[in-house]
Enzyme design. Sequence first.
Site, short mmCIF file in Angstrom:
data_model
loop_
_atom_site.label_atom_id
_atom_site.label_comp_id
_atom_site.label_asym_id
_atom_site.label_seq_id
_atom_site.Cartn_x
_atom_site.Cartn_y
_atom_site.Cartn_z
N ASN A 13 0.86 -1.19 0.00
CA ASN A 13 0.00 0.00 0.00
C ASN A 13 0.89 1.23 0.00
O ASN A 13 1.54 1.53 1.01
CB ASN A 13 -0.90 -0.04 1.25
CG ASN A 13 -1.71 1.23 1.41
OD1 ASN A 13 -1.81 2.05 0.50
ND2 ASN A 13 -2.32 1.39 2.59
N LYS A 15 0.06 4.30 -0.26
CA LYS A 15 -0.60 5.45 0.39
C LYS A 15 -0.45 6.71 -0.46
O LYS A 15 -0.44 6.64 -1.69
CB LYS A 15 -0.04 5.63 1.80
CG LYS A 15 -0.03 4.32 2.59
CD LYS A 15 0.19 4.49 4.06
CE LYS A 15 0.26 3.13 4.73
NZ LYS A 15 0.12 3.18 6.15
N HIS A 99 -9.71 0.83 4.86
CA HIS A 99 -8.40 0.99 5.52
C HIS A 99 -8.57 1.88 6.75
O HIS A 99 -9.34 2.85 6.73
CB HIS A 99 -7.39 1.59 4.55
CG HIS A 99 -5.99 1.53 5.07
ND1 HIS A 99 -5.52 2.42 6.00
CD2 HIS A 99 -4.98 0.66 4.83
CE1 HIS A 99 -4.26 2.11 6.29
NE2 HIS A 99 -3.92 1.04 5.58
N GLU A 101 -6.84 4.15 7.99
CA GLU A 101 -6.56 5.59 7.81
C GLU A 101 -7.79 6.29 7.25
O GLU A 101 -8.07 7.45 7.59
CB GLU A 101 -5.33 5.77 6.91
CG GLU A 101 -4.05 5.44 7.68
CD GLU A 101 -2.87 5.04 6.83
OE1 GLU A 101 -2.92 5.17 5.60
OE2 GLU A 101 -1.88 4.56 7.42
N GLU A 171 -5.97 -5.53 10.24
CA GLU A 171 -4.95 -4.50 10.45
C GLU A 171 -5.22 -3.80 11.79
O GLU A 171 -5.99 -2.83 11.84
CB GLU A 171 -5.01 -3.47 9.32
CG GLU A 171 -4.67 -4.06 7.97
CD GLU A 171 -4.00 -3.01 7.09
OE1 GLU A 171 -2.90 -3.28 6.62
OE2 GLU A 171 -4.56 -1.92 6.91
N GLY A 177 2.02 1.50 10.72
CA GLY A 177 2.97 2.61 10.62
C GLY A 177 3.67 2.95 11.92
O GLY A 177 4.26 4.01 12.05
N SER A 216 2.98 -2.97 10.33
CA SER A 216 4.42 -3.06 10.59
C SER A 216 5.00 -4.43 10.21
O SER A 216 5.83 -4.98 10.93
CB SER A 216 4.72 -2.71 12.05
OG SER A 216 4.32 -1.38 12.32
C1 PEP Z 1 -1.04 -0.29 5.83
O1 PEP Z 1 -1.04 0.89 5.57
O2 PEP Z 1 -1.94 -1.02 5.36
C2 PEP Z 1 0.02 -0.84 6.66
C3 PEP Z 1 -0.07 -2.07 7.07
O3 PEP Z 1 1.04 0.02 6.97
P1 PEP Z 1 2.43 -0.36 7.68
O4 PEP Z 1 2.99 -1.56 6.97
O5 PEP Z 1 3.28 0.85 7.50
O6 PEP Z 1 2.15 -0.65 9.11
#
Ligand code: PEP
Length: 246
Positions: A13, A15, A99, A101, A171, A177, A216
């Site tokens: 992703n 972003k 997601h 975010e 997630e 992040g 992460s």
């Molecule tokens: C994501 O944005 O879906 C995600 C898992 O981000 P990160 O790997 O940075 O934690």
Amino acid sequence: MATSTRRPFFCGNWKLNGTITESVALATEVRNGVATLREADVVVAPSLTAVHAVARRLEGGPVGVSGQNCFWEDKGAFTGEVSAPQLAEAGCKYVIVGHSERRQLMGELDAAVNLKARAALRAGLTPIICVGETLSERDAGETLGRVEAQLDIALLEMTADGLARSLVAYEPVWAIGTGRNATPAQAQEVHHFIRTRLAARFPDVAPAVRILYGGSVKPDNIRALMAEEDVDGGLVGGIVKEGSAS
Ligand code: PEP
């Protein structure tokens, strides 16, 4: 995944990062990097302006393209939105919906996630349906309840065929992040719960649904996560927010 026949699935992703030129260059690197990889599906989710150019660069190869979001209507007076058919026309085969975010920063509600997943399926896209609890929900012992509610609403009016064409991504918001991933055991607990919940409605389809872990994911933790029975791949952003890495 340990003993499963589900094909591993990894989605990057990107972003709100990357110019069109940078995204095409990164997509080329990904394509070259996985050229000999036969045993997993690999997908990239560039920013919207780069989707078409990236899809053209990856056309005919093994790497798929995903949108990061879509609107639930196919067309009309919805300024600033992008529809699932538009993403499909631009070369996407997948779209991420729900997601965290978008849920947290753009106020996206569970019901909207459901409409978006259904719009994606109508357009022939595979929705990657994201669910996950916040840190305060985890600390309050509400992880499974929150995931259950998100999942149940996301799948309202979904058919067995629709679920068979979907992916689910767990997630945990506190892991995205932050540099702090869920432990394999924490991920497996929720992934198993998700599969059980799917099986309650769609017993024939649930065993084959791929459930991704996101939060992460890094080279040094992916193997242990993937060793868990119900972890079938990863959704990877890869940006650690300043000061949040543990
Ligand atoms: C994501 O944005 O879906 C995600 C898992 O981000 P990160 O790997 O940075 O934690």
